[in-house]
Enzyme design. Sequence first.
Site, PDB file in Angstrom:
ATOM      1  N   ILE A   1      -0.657  -3.445  -4.805  1.00 63.14           N
ATOM      2  CA  ILE A   1      -1.384  -3.635  -3.987  1.00 63.14           C
ATOM      3  C   ILE A   1      -1.827  -4.493  -4.787  1.00 63.14           C
ATOM      4  O   ILE A   1      -3.100  -3.721  -5.109  1.00 63.14           O
ATOM      5  CB  ILE A   1      -1.362  -2.710  -2.958  1.00 63.14           C
ATOM      6  CG1 ILE A   1      -0.232  -1.783  -2.478  1.00 63.14           C
ATOM      7  CG2 ILE A   1      -2.689  -3.210  -2.034  1.00 63.14           C
ATOM      8  CD1 ILE A   1      -0.958  -0.154  -1.319  1.00 63.14           C
ATOM      9  N   PRO A   2      -2.782  -5.943  -4.568  1.00 58.68           N
ATOM     10  CA  PRO A   2      -3.652  -6.507  -5.247  1.00 58.68           C
ATOM     11  C   PRO A   2      -4.640  -6.882  -4.545  1.00 58.68           C
ATOM     12  O   PRO A   2      -5.865  -7.855  -3.992  1.00 58.68           O
ATOM     13  CB  PRO A   2      -2.675  -8.112  -4.933  1.00 58.68           C
ATOM     14  CG  PRO A   2      -1.927  -7.752  -3.486  1.00 58.68           C
ATOM     15  CD  PRO A   2      -1.142  -6.366  -3.703  1.00 58.68           C
ATOM     16  N   CYS A   3      -5.485  -5.810  -4.628  1.00 61.79           N
ATOM     17  CA  CYS A   3      -6.579  -5.676  -4.185  1.00 61.79           C
ATOM     18  C   CYS A   3      -7.819  -6.590  -4.948  1.00 61.79           C
ATOM     19  O   CYS A   3      -8.966  -7.026  -4.871  1.00 61.79           O
ATOM     20  CB  CYS A   3      -7.682  -4.298  -3.996  1.00 61.79           C
ATOM     21  SG  CYS A   3      -7.362  -3.204  -5.618  1.00 61.79           S
ATOM     22  N   HIS A   4      -7.408  -7.460  -6.519  1.00 61.90           N
ATOM     23  CA  HIS A   4      -8.308  -8.150  -6.466  1.00 61.90           C
ATOM     24  C   HIS A   4      -7.726  -9.722  -6.105  1.00 61.90           C
ATOM     25  O   HIS A   4      -9.239 -10.485  -7.137  1.00 61.90           O
ATOM     26  CB  HIS A   4      -7.340  -8.176  -8.401  1.00 61.90           C
ATOM     27  CG  HIS A   4      -6.032  -8.482  -8.231  1.00 61.90           C
ATOM     28  ND1 HIS A   4      -4.924  -7.906  -8.311  1.00 61.90           N
ATOM     29  CD2 HIS A   4      -6.086  -9.791  -8.630  1.00 61.90           C
ATOM     30  CE1 HIS A   4      -3.585  -8.304  -8.158  1.00 61.90           C
ATOM     31  NE2 HIS A   4      -3.617  -9.924  -8.757  1.00 61.90           N
ATOM     32  N   ARG A   5      -7.078  -9.109  -5.259  1.00 60.83           N
ATOM     33  CA  ARG A   5      -7.481 -10.953  -4.465  1.00 60.83           C
ATOM     34  C   ARG A   5      -7.923 -11.012  -3.141  1.00 60.83           C
ATOM     35  O   ARG A   5      -8.182 -11.799  -2.627  1.00 60.83           O
ATOM     36  CB  ARG A   5      -5.763 -11.047  -4.032  1.00 60.83           C
ATOM     37  CG  ARG A   5      -4.576 -11.241  -5.005  1.00 60.83           C
ATOM     38  CD  ARG A   5      -2.933 -11.293  -5.007  1.00 60.83           C
ATOM     39  NE  ARG A   5      -2.469 -12.053  -5.390  1.00 60.83           N
ATOM     40  CZ  ARG A   5      -1.436 -10.952  -5.559  1.00 60.83           C
ATOM     41  NH1 ARG A   5      -0.779 -11.441  -4.062  1.00 60.83           N
ATOM     42  NH2 ARG A   5      -0.590 -11.002  -6.114  1.00 60.83           N
TER      43      ARG A   5
END
Length: 162
Positions: free
Chosen positions: A129-133
């Site tokens: 779940i790409p919270c780095h984005r």
Amino acid sequence: MYQKIFHIDHFHFKILYSKDSLLRLQSSHQKKDLINPQISLKINQGRNLKFAKHVQEQLDAYFQRKLKKFDIPCTIEGSDFLKKVLARIEKIPYGKTKSYKEISNLIKRPSAWRAVGRASGANPIPIVIPCHRVIKSSGDLGGYSGGGGTLFKSYLQLLEKK
């Protein structure tokens, strides 16, 4: 619940999973940071290693830039707001970013951008779940829930931009 620790590239990962759903993903440069001394050394005892291998293969493909979207079933425990935020974050395309404010607008809670930041920080399954984005409106990184902090967040963003 099962767990597995593995190594990809320069990072160590620990996954916690139940049957065929990912519950938590942790990462670190050092394996010792992921080992809980309270847990027996017989971590998996041969149970459901097929699912763990699937997660490991997808993460490996992601770090080799061969995978842009994960298809790993995930289970998120938490409030409806948390689930809504993480579901929206999951839709951010590979190599793209959205601000906390943009996410709050997309979930129809325009004044909740700080709460979106807290929900992103509570993400138990970073990378997948790409919270780095998710970044600040100013373009600054903001925080990161995964191991390695904002340095790792920056690394993941650079990995996706190449």
